[in-house]
Write an enzyme that holds these catalytic residues in place. Structure first.
Site, PDB file in Angstrom:
ATOM      1  N   HIS A  44      37.501  46.059  40.022  1.00 47.74           N
ATOM      2  CA  HIS A  44      36.091  45.963  39.603  1.00 47.74           C
ATOM      3  C   HIS A  44      35.186  46.537  40.688  1.00 47.74           C
ATOM      4  O   HIS A  44      34.230  47.257  40.396  1.00 47.74           O
ATOM      5  CB  HIS A  44      35.685  44.494  39.398  1.00 47.74           C
ATOM      6  CG  HIS A  44      36.330  43.818  38.230  1.00 47.74           C
ATOM      7  ND1 HIS A  44      37.200  42.775  38.360  1.00 47.74           N
ATOM      8  CD2 HIS A  44      36.188  44.020  36.902  1.00 47.74           C
ATOM      9  CE1 HIS A  44      37.572  42.342  37.167  1.00 47.74           C
ATOM     10  NE2 HIS A  44      36.989  43.093  36.261  1.00 47.74           N
ATOM     11  N   GLY A 154      37.010  50.494  32.699  1.00 44.91           N
ATOM     12  CA  GLY A 154      38.278  50.878  33.318  1.00 44.91           C
ATOM     13  C   GLY A 154      39.234  51.535  32.329  1.00 44.91           C
ATOM     14  O   GLY A 154      39.316  51.141  31.170  1.00 44.91           O
ATOM     15  N   LYS A 156      42.241  51.091  32.516  1.00 48.59           N
ATOM     16  CA  LYS A 156      43.349  50.155  32.299  1.00 48.59           C
ATOM     17  C   LYS A 156      43.319  49.615  30.868  1.00 48.59           C
ATOM     18  O   LYS A 156      44.368  49.471  30.239  1.00 48.59           O
ATOM     19  CB  LYS A 156      43.274  49.003  33.286  1.00 48.59           C
ATOM     20  CG  LYS A 156      44.375  48.035  33.002  1.00 48.59           C
ATOM     21  CD  LYS A 156      44.440  46.922  33.950  1.00 48.59           C
ATOM     22  CE  LYS A 156      45.269  45.855  33.318  1.00 48.59           C
ATOM     23  NZ  LYS A 156      44.457  44.922  32.553  1.00 48.59           N
TER      24      LYS A 156
END
Ligand code: PAF
Length: 288
Positions: A44, A154, A156
């Protein structure tokens, strides 16, 4: 870019958020938004630092969004560490934290859902009913509340990023969506707030997921049969101690349709359970 010497300010209501953003607008500042659910980790903070390079002012949001958790998921257990998060954001140089209460986001009578069809029925969507409706609804609200120039998400959560790009395009929300690379632990495990669910023994095994999809992307770009490469990755993940696989798939990087041709941009995406943790990860398939 203007130097900024202020300290981090936290607001919990939309009016206060908008007043701050409007003041920055009057000064001609550009604004970035970095939505999070808190329990911040280095991944983050890396996103915050990228945002600080790209815009004059950065807003982080922390909101554990109940609408994106299924009834048997971890909404109650999800880690909440607001004072530590505040310190991390402050040290990173973030300008504003928007941390609304649930009642401020979903007041009595709230009745709207933003649903992106197709993209949300597959992969994580097939295993987490309603999850992406919750994500799209809250992200639409955050974008309209803050009205930033750019918003960072992100890589991800690659399917989430794809859904958010679709949402922004379909609803003509005037924001540039920026995907930021996954930040990994030294052994390859993708950073996630949910990694705290891993026991020490599971934590040692967890990078198997990354290693398996990494080998899979290399095999596909090296010419291996796509289905065979995916089957090998699945076997490696199970051999490595994961108890259940939700999916391991090679998909088109933009449409998320099954990848049939390795000359198209591709991505291998996976989700699997290790102990109490459900881990997800994905990697691009390098062009041969
Ligand atoms: O990725 C997350 O942390 C969340 O899904 C998001 C984008 C902040 C929406 O709640």
């Amino acid at each position: 870019m203007a130097a900024y010497t202020g300290t981090l300010i936290a607001v919990r209501d939309v009016d206060s958020l908008r007043r701050r953003v409007q003041a920055w607008r009057r000064e001609g500042r550009s604004v970035a938004l970095v939505p999070t659910m808190g329990a911040l980790h280095d991944g983050h903070i890396a996103n915050m630092k990228i945002a600080l390079k790209m815009a004059d002012r950065v807003i982080a949001t922390i909101f554990v969004n109940p609408k994106q958790f299924g009834p048997s998921e971890d909404f109650v257990a999800y880690p909440r560490r607001e004072s530590e998060d505040f310190e991390l954001l402050s040290a990173a140089g973030v300008h504003l934290l928007f941390a609304p209460e649930v009642a401020a986001m979903y007041p009595p009578g709230f009745a709207s859902t933003v649903r992106i069809t197709g993209l949300t029925d597959i992969l994580d969507g097939a295993h987490r009913a309603g999850h992406f409706d919750g994500v799209a609804t809250v992200v639409a609200k955050l974008l309209l509340q803050a009205q930033p120039d750019i918003a960072l998400f992100g890589d991800k959560d690659y399917q989430q990023l794809t859904v958010i790009r679709r949402l922004v395009a379909d609803l003509n929300i005037p924001v540039d969506v920026i995907g930021v690379p996954t930040v990994r632990e030294p052994d390859g495990l993708a950073m996630s707030s949910r990694n705290v669910y891993l026991t020490p023994a599971e934590r040692v095994r967890a990078p198997v997921l990354y290693r398996a999809i990494s080998a899979c992307t290399s095999a596909i770009s090296g010419g291996a049969d796509i289905a065979a490469a995916v089957a090998t990755a699945r076997a490696e993940i199970l051999k490595g101690g994961f108890r259940e696989i939700d999916y391991v798939e090679a998909r088109h990087a933009e449409t998320l349709a099954p990848l049939t041709n390795r000359s198209e941009p591709g991505r291998v995406l996976a989700a699997a359970h290790l102990g109490l943790a459900r881990l997800i990860d994905n990697l691009p398939i390098p062009h041969a």
